[in-house]
Design an enzyme around this catalytic site. Structure first.
Site, mmCIF file in Angstrom:
data_model
loop_
_atom_site.group_PDB
_atom_site.id
_atom_site.type_symbol
_atom_site.label_atom_id
_atom_site.label_comp_id
_atom_site.label_asym_id
_atom_site.label_seq_id
_atom_site.Cartn_x
_atom_site.Cartn_y
_atom_site.Cartn_z
ATOM 1 N N SER A 246 2.871 -4.799 4.900
ATOM 2 C CA SER A 246 2.432 -5.176 5.998
ATOM 3 C C SER A 246 2.614 -4.150 7.124
ATOM 4 O O SER A 246 3.469 -3.223 7.074
ATOM 5 C CB SER A 246 3.370 -6.438 6.570
ATOM 6 O OG SER A 246 4.605 -6.042 6.537
ATOM 7 N N CYS A 301 -5.760 -6.713 0.929
ATOM 8 C CA CYS A 301 -5.785 -5.988 2.440
ATOM 9 C C CYS A 301 -7.361 -5.651 2.732
ATOM 10 O O CYS A 301 -7.724 -5.307 3.604
ATOM 11 C CB CYS A 301 -4.968 -4.776 2.440
ATOM 12 S SG CYS A 301 -5.670 -3.471 1.094
ATOM 13 N N GLU A 394 -3.697 -10.882 11.150
ATOM 14 C CA GLU A 394 -3.793 -11.039 9.602
ATOM 15 C C GLU A 394 -3.233 -12.328 9.188
ATOM 16 O O GLU A 394 -2.112 -12.635 9.193
ATOM 17 C CB GLU A 394 -2.996 -9.871 9.083
ATOM 18 C CG GLU A 394 -3.136 -9.989 7.479
ATOM 19 C CD GLU A 394 -2.894 -8.697 6.615
ATOM 20 O OE1 GLU A 394 -1.661 -8.444 7.184
ATOM 21 O OE2 GLU A 394 -3.446 -8.057 5.788
HETATM 22 P P1 NAD Z 1 5.741 -6.858 3.320
HETATM 23 O O1 NAD Z 1 5.261 -5.821 4.307
HETATM 24 O O2 NAD Z 1 6.357 -7.936 3.444
HETATM 25 O O3 NAD Z 1 6.598 -5.983 1.882
HETATM 26 C C1 NAD Z 1 6.142 -4.895 1.282
HETATM 27 C C2 NAD Z 1 7.404 -4.230 0.930
HETATM 28 O O4 NAD Z 1 8.298 -3.995 1.977
HETATM 29 C C3 NAD Z 1 8.352 -5.175 -0.157
HETATM 30 O O5 NAD Z 1 8.678 -4.266 -1.415
HETATM 31 C C4 NAD Z 1 9.420 -5.744 0.828
HETATM 32 O O6 NAD Z 1 10.579 -5.941 -0.200
HETATM 33 C C5 NAD Z 1 9.492 -4.689 1.382
HETATM 34 N N1 NAD Z 1 9.902 -5.203 2.724
HETATM 35 C C6 NAD Z 1 9.758 -6.530 3.466
HETATM 36 N N2 NAD Z 1 10.363 -6.424 4.619
HETATM 37 C C7 NAD Z 1 10.976 -5.272 4.791
HETATM 38 C C8 NAD Z 1 11.860 -4.825 6.032
HETATM 39 N N3 NAD Z 1 11.949 -5.544 7.136
HETATM 40 N N4 NAD Z 1 12.609 -3.590 5.954
HETATM 41 C C9 NAD Z 1 12.400 -2.647 4.682
HETATM 42 N N5 NAD Z 1 11.527 -3.168 3.825
HETATM 43 C C10 NAD Z 1 10.977 -4.357 3.883
HETATM 44 O O7 NAD Z 1 4.157 -7.015 2.424
HETATM 45 P P2 NAD Z 1 3.637 -8.059 1.404
HETATM 46 O O8 NAD Z 1 3.860 -9.562 2.209
HETATM 47 O O9 NAD Z 1 4.644 -7.876 0.141
HETATM 48 O O10 NAD Z 1 2.324 -7.755 1.226
HETATM 49 C C11 NAD Z 1 1.115 -8.119 2.308
HETATM 50 C C12 NAD Z 1 0.689 -6.894 3.003
HETATM 51 O O11 NAD Z 1 0.479 -5.715 2.527
HETATM 52 C C13 NAD Z 1 -0.265 -7.627 3.980
HETATM 53 O O12 NAD Z 1 -0.156 -7.312 5.187
HETATM 54 C C14 NAD Z 1 -1.459 -6.607 3.158
HETATM 55 O O13 NAD Z 1 -2.521 -6.447 4.261
HETATM 56 C C15 NAD Z 1 -0.745 -5.407 2.901
HETATM 57 N N6 NAD Z 1 -1.305 -4.464 2.189
HETATM 58 C C16 NAD Z 1 -2.033 -3.293 2.563
HETATM 59 C C17 NAD Z 1 -2.708 -2.729 1.398
HETATM 60 C C18 NAD Z 1 -3.325 -1.525 2.011
HETATM 61 O O14 NAD Z 1 -3.692 -0.742 1.129
HETATM 62 N N7 NAD Z 1 -3.452 -1.088 3.420
HETATM 63 C C19 NAD Z 1 -2.750 -2.887 0.171
HETATM 64 C C20 NAD Z 1 -1.984 -4.102 -0.247
HETATM 65 C C21 NAD Z 1 -1.311 -4.971 0.657
#
Ligand code: NAD
Length: 487
Positions: A246, A301, A394
């Site tokens: 995210s 995404c 989103e």
């Molecule tokens: P997320 O940001 O919640 O988590 C991603 C990773 O970060 C996970 O491994 C999680 O454990 C870690 N994380 C979560 N909170 C954290 C914090 N406070 N500090 C440090 N690390 C932390 O995302 P998600 O819910 O797993 O995935 C969905 C999101 O990913 C959506 O926003 C989507 O658009 C995005 N996404 C983007 C792409 C791209 O190419 N731009 C591709 C896939 C997914």
């Protein structure tokens, strides 16, 4: 007669959507499956059934440190292995993944929730990433020139050292493979932090890489949450970090890891606009908008989440509604990742409705017989105002918000005003309109009559604005070479 060349220590037996408990998910450090040093674990749920698949190791700094030490110890031997030899691992990985395609696809489906066909497409896309990694020796020769008598300058590609990757829940197998092939073929060693919601794909990849000939310690997997990510950002022995997730977390990780002096690229969230003009082709446009919005339950995404309807495109909206209603929840579209996400998605729909938008197809409260998991059905909301949360945030679920405007310039202005910039597409039969729109969209990946405009290798994947922080590509920063050297 086919002969299996790899036997997993963690075979997954499911060949249907029936609930199938799996093993507890350990870390993978120096070629060994290990629990977190603290012994802590957290449950991993199958979203279709809201039932426990197994428990995942919940690691801390000590586990990250052990993984980094293993990666560091493995670096000299791996770095000194010729690139063409390193690439052989990717060829073998590809064939092992193909051999185990069905099992790996069912595993993705059970941990993430997406349908079997979507899961298979994900694993196959991962295979393509492995193929790209295998091809790197053909494009990484370096350069040399005799610059003076007896003196030549040479550009060589050097690994940066120990790299780290942090990945999201929505593509448990493919997104790690955006980073690993290139990083490893380039001679780096790696510590991967999977999403705690879907840790199994990474465990199986680590095992497959080893079966494909990757030496112990070259790829390590540390499971857990925020504490692990922060340790990776701060660890002085990690030289580069790739993040996908995210925008909120991408920004935090980018700032923290950059401050610690690493090469960093972080891909964030998205709000993708599909602009539909009156001359758009009916069937192609409706099919594509529906596939983009509801594929993987909108948890991509690259998912379309706003349709900007320019002028009179009612016939296309009617067809989109008809097709959204025909989707069989549970068969064509899978569940949402967890209960909190269902609540968030439903809140956006209710708030849009309360603000005067019309819910033409309503997925709230959806249920699937025999699957007591987390469901929201395909939803179409018409007449969403451009500044409303459903049009700007989103939602990350199967919700298409329709914003109506009179002119193409108004549509482009709405797309441009979004803080995100992952993808945008125009639906038209006019080449001039297509060019006009794509030249003005503020997004890294643009499509013409394509709902999910994902670039394929060797083209790079990545958005603009708040959809990406850092320079370079996700496929390269945590992987590619360090500074060019003259000697
Ligand atoms: P997320 O940001 O919640 O988590 C991603 C990773 O970060 C996970 O491994 C999680 O454990 C870690 N994380 C979560 N909170 C954290 C914090 N406070 N500090 C440090 N690390 C932390 O995302 P998600 O819910 O797993 O995935 C969905 C999101 O990913 C959506 O926003 C989507 O658009 C995005 N996404 C983007 C792409 C791209 O190419 N731009 C591709 C896939 C997914």
């Amino acid at each position: 007669m086919s002969k299996k060349t790899y036997q997993s220590a963690f075979p997954f037996s499911a060949r249907s959507y029936d609930m199938t408990p799996y093993v507890d998910c350990p870390n993978w450090i120096n070629g060994e499956a290990r629990g977190a040093q603290s012994g802590a674990q957290e449950p991993v749920l199958n979203p279709r059934h809201a039932a426990e698949l197994g428990r995942v190791a919940w690691s801390g700094y000590a586990d990250v440190d052990a993984a980094v030490a293993a990666a560091r110890a493995a670096l000299p031997g791996w770095r000194d292995t010729p690139m063409k030899e390193r690439a052989q691992v990717l060829y073998r990985l590809k064939s092992l993944m193909e051999e185990h395609l069905e099992e790996l696809s069912w595993l993705v489906s059970h941990e993430n929730g997406k349908t079997f066909e979507e899961s298979k497409a994900e694993v196959l896309k991962g295979v393509e990433c492995a193929e790209y990694g295998a091809s790197l020796p053909n494009i990484a020769q370096g350069e040399q020139l005799d610059v003076s008598r007896g003196i030549n300058c040479e550009v060589t590609h050097e690994p940066v050292g120990v790299c780290a990757g942090v990945v999201p829940f929505n593509f448990p197998t493919m997104v790690p493979l955006w980073m690993l092939p290139q990083a490893l073929v380039a001679g780096n060693t790696f510590v991967l932090k999977p999403s705690e919601q879907v840790p199994y794909g990474a465990l199986r990849l680590a095992e497959l890489f080893e079966a494909a000939g990757l030496p112990k310690g070259v790829l390590n997997v540390v499971n857990g949450g925020r504490e692990v990510v922060e340790a990776l950002c701060d660890h002085p022995d990690i030289k580069a970090l790739g993040f996908v997730g995210s925008t909120k977390v991408a920004r935090l990780v980018y700032e923290r890891a950059s401050k610690a002096g690493k090469k960093v690229v972080c891909l964030g969230g998205a709000k993708n606009h599909l602009v539909v003009v009156p001359d758009a082709e009916l069937a192609l446009t409706a099919d594509t908008v529906v596939a983009s919005s509801y594929g993987c339950a909108g948890q991509r995404c690259m998912a379309a989440s706003v349709m900007v309807a320019v002028g009179d495109v009612q016939r296309i909206i009617d067809r989109v509604v008809e097709k959204a209603k025909a989707i069989r929840l549970g068969q064509d579209v899978g569940p949402i990742t967890n209960a909190a996400s269902v609540a968030r998605i439903e809140r956006y729909i209710s708030e849009a409705e309360a603000a005067g938008a019309r819910v033409l197809v309503d997925g709230r409260g959806a249920k699937v017989a025999g699957a007591g998991g987390y469901w929201v059905g395909p939803t179409v909301i018409d007449g969403v105002s451009p500044g409303a949360p459903a049009a700007c945030d989103e939602i990350f679920g199967p919700v298409l918000s329709i914003v109506r405007v009179k002119t193409l310039d108004e549509a482009i202005a709405i797309e441009n005003a979004s803080p995100y910039g992952n993808a945008a597409a125009i639906f038209t039969t006019s080449g001039a309109v297509a060019r006009y729109a794509t030249e003005r969209f503020s997004a890294g990946m643009c499509g013409v009559n394509i709902g999910v405009p994902v670039p394929r290798e060797p083209f790079a994947f990545g958005g603009w604005n708040d959809s990406k922080f850092g320079h370079g590509d996700i496929t390269m920063t945590a992987s590619a070479s360090g500074p060019a050297r003259a000697r």
